[in-house]
Design a protein around this motif. Structure first.
Motif, short mmCIF file in Angstrom:
data_model
loop_
_atom_site.label_atom_id
_atom_site.label_comp_id
_atom_site.label_asym_id
_atom_site.label_seq_id
_atom_site.Cartn_x
_atom_site.Cartn_y
_atom_site.Cartn_z
N ASP A 40 0.85 -1.19 0.00
CA ASP A 40 0.00 0.00 0.00
C ASP A 40 0.89 1.24 0.00
O ASP A 40 1.61 1.48 0.97
CB ASP A 40 -0.88 -0.02 1.25
N ASP A 41 0.87 1.98 -1.09
CA ASP A 41 1.67 3.21 -1.21
C ASP A 41 3.17 2.93 -1.40
O ASP A 41 4.01 3.77 -1.04
CB ASP A 41 1.49 4.15 -0.01
N CYS A 82 -6.06 4.48 -2.62
CA CYS A 82 -6.07 3.07 -2.18
C CYS A 82 -7.29 2.27 -2.61
O CYS A 82 -7.19 1.34 -3.41
CB CYS A 82 -5.96 3.02 -0.66
N HIS A 202 2.05 2.50 4.10
CA HIS A 202 1.05 3.59 4.18
C HIS A 202 1.36 4.54 5.34
O HIS A 202 1.94 4.14 6.35
CB HIS A 202 -0.33 2.94 4.36
N ASP A 336 -0.82 -0.41 -4.75
CA ASP A 336 -2.06 0.23 -5.23
C ASP A 336 -1.82 1.58 -5.90
O ASP A 336 -2.70 2.10 -6.56
CB ASP A 336 -3.11 0.33 -4.12
N GLN A 337 -0.69 2.17 -5.71
CA GLN A 337 -0.21 3.32 -6.49
C GLN A 337 1.22 3.59 -6.08
O GLN A 337 1.76 2.90 -5.22
CB GLN A 337 -0.97 4.64 -6.34
N LYS A 349 -0.16 10.81 -2.58
CA LYS A 349 -0.34 10.28 -3.95
C LYS A 349 -1.36 11.13 -4.69
O LYS A 349 -1.19 12.31 -4.81
CB LYS A 349 -0.79 8.80 -3.87
CA CA Z 1 -2.54 3.22 -1.20
#
Ligand code: CA
Length: 529
Positions: A40-41, A82, A202, A336-337, A349
């Motif tokens: 995540d991130d 997310c 994250h 997710d990015q 983000k």
């Molecule tokens: Ca994320």
């Protein structure tokens, strides 16, 4: 059995016939297993194989996945946040078709078709462990063991197949422990899909105690745009609330400890942070020096989280080796990015700019991906559902909007592979006051429209002339032809992806814009009506 499940079973029957019962051990090679390690991130700048010039961190285990497989250099998201990215991965559809636009008030409609449901119906064992973040309960999984909401870094409560459970330890290690435990105890007569989904790295970027001080108080090289003044740019770019200089909380700075630690963890935590925080308070930093201090603190914490994530990738690879699963298991590492690591003065983000637009994507598929290969094609999280189905030998539903990257994994780029991608970010104004924008992305250009609620600005980015993305070329006469071409392509893309209507108000979240009238209470008319 609903119509969707019946259809999937019919497809499986057809597939088994064609493949001469590959699920029966010993007859033919069984379909590949899939281990999806999803962060995540996590951003490419933090993974050493991507070659960030600051050399922020060594990630030997993720590098190993790339070295034994394919590194995708331009895997882009379609809405850099997310929940929406996760909904896109599951459905193979844009936010406006899967209904999950933002993290504020969206809830995933779990009755819609997803790739785990199709794999499950086709005879795969399916499991998701770790961060889910789609509000409704997971569907299409034989086993789920998820973090509620964003989850906690330390001693995270989790939900196991609908029941609350407690865990002691650090979240990244726990997600990996539970993932390996599921692999050990799974139904071994079936191929499997394991989605091992991490909370890290994250915000608030809380590293494990064992990695505190891992960087030996390094002073990090700064990104060239740490003090971006946004000159000549839309108000949408300059009027944000996600800068290291303006939005950094005490928890972000670790001037307070993260929640839910036990005494032993807190003791180790304080031993590292307290003397450094005391020195910081003594200096009473302001202006650029304060931003620089925050940037260095942020790098220690964020990268410490990634270091633990890399440990987990290593442990998973090791288990796959020792269990004999490695040879017929596709390992995919992604996020997710992307994320800003100080570029433009930012963390977080959301933007169409490269750092948050681009996700890492590493694929190791023994016998298919050429070791150490690099692919620069424009691929997307929109392609993941189609890819997983293709790996399993299953047909892709016609209404999914991406395309399988399996040919690219084999080293063959189809002649008609996409040359551009449509993007749309919605969530506003909280958090971070990033205005809704959509645009078209090509290898070289980005045409962007910031359109709501108090801006109506077009920008053109040229990554070849301006890789840092600090200039707008939209009104430059030298670009008139390209602007015209990109507008035409954008119009076509909006039709192709079926986003032709104004998004619903709920797409932006449930926070009012400045000067927006209060919604009417039930049974009453709003003022002025
Ligand atoms: Ca994320």
């Amino acid at each position: 059995m609903n119509r969707f499940a019946r259809c999937a079973v019919a497809l499986l029957t057809c597939w088994l016939t064609i493949n001469q019962s590959p699920l029966v051990a010993g007859e033919t090679k069984p379909p590949p297993n899939i281990v999806f390690i999803f962060a995540d991130d996590l951003t490419c700048q933090a993974i050493s194989t991507y070659g960030e010039k600051r050399k922020l961190l060594q990630t030997p285990h993720m590098d190993r996945v790339a070295g034994e497989g394919t590194r995708f250099d331009r895997c882009l998201v379609t809405n850099s946040i997310c929940g929406p990215s996760r909904a896109t991965i599951l459905t193979g559809k844009y936010s406006h078709l899967n209904g999950f636009y933002n993290n504020t008030n969206s809830k995933f409609d779990s009755s819609q078709p997803t790739f785990p449901k199709l794999l499950q119906a086709a005879g795969y064992s399916t499991a998701i462990i770790g961060k889910w973040h789609l509000i409704s309960d997971p569907t299409g999984f034989d086993h789920w063991h998820i973090l509620p909401g964003q989850g906690l870094y330390y001693n995270p409560p989790m939900i196991k197949n609908g029941k609350p459970v407690k865990h002691t330890g650090y979240v990244t290690d726990i997600v990996t422990d539970l993932s390996i435990e599921w692999l050990k105890n799974r139904d071994k007569s079936k191929p499997f899909l394991l989605m091992s989904q991490h909370k890290a790295p994250h915000r608030e970027w809380a590293p494990p105690v064992r990695h505190l001080g891992w960087d030996k108080d390094r002073q990090y090289p700064e990104p060239e745009t740490l003090f971006d003044d946004y000159a000549g740019r839309s108000k949408a770019v300059s009027d944000h609330d996600m800068g290291l200089d303006r939005t950094f909380t005490d928890l972000d700075a670790k001037l307070v400890a993260p929640p839910n630690m036990n005494d032993e963890q807190l003791k180790g935590w304080n031993a590292y942070y307290e003397p450094r925080n005391a020195a910081y308070r003594e200096k009473k930093l302001t202006g650029k020096e304060l931003t620089r201090w925050r940037y260095n603190r942020y790098m220690h914490d964020y990268l410490g989280c990634v270091k633990a994530l890399d440990d987990s990738v290593g442990r998973m690879l090791e288990y796959l080796e020792e269990s004999g699963l490695a040879e017929n298991t596709v390992v995919i590492c992604s996020s997710d990015q992307g994320f800003f690591l100080g570029e433009h003065g930012w963390f977080d983000k959301r933007w169409i700019f490269e750092e948050s637009l681009r996700s890492p994507l590493l694929v190791r598929w023994p016998g298919v991906t050429k070791p150490g290969s690099v692919n620069g094609n424009l691929v997307s999280l929109l392609d993941f559902a189609e890819t997983f189905l293709d790996i399993a030998g299953l047909p892709v539903p016609a209404d999914m909007q991406g395309r399988s990257i399996v040919p690219l994994c084999r080293g063959n780029t189809p002649a008609d592979w996409r040359k551009s991608l449509y993007y749309h970010y919605y969530e506003f104004p909280v958090p971070h006051r990033v205005r809704p924008h959509y645009g078209l992305i090509t290898d070289r250009f980005k045409l962007v429209h910031y359109y709501k609620p108090d801006v109506d600005d077009w920008e053109l980015l040229d990554r070849e002339k301006d890789p840092l993305e600090v200039k707008d070329f939209y009104k430059d006469p030298a670009y008139a032809d390209i602007v015209k071409q990109l507008h035409a392509e954008l119009d076509q893309q909006k039709i192709a992806v079926k986003e032709t209507a104004e998004p619903p108000r709920a797409a932006y979240g449930n926070q009012r814009f400045a000067n927006e009238p209060k919604p009417a209470a039930p049974g009453k008319k709003a003022a002025g009506q």
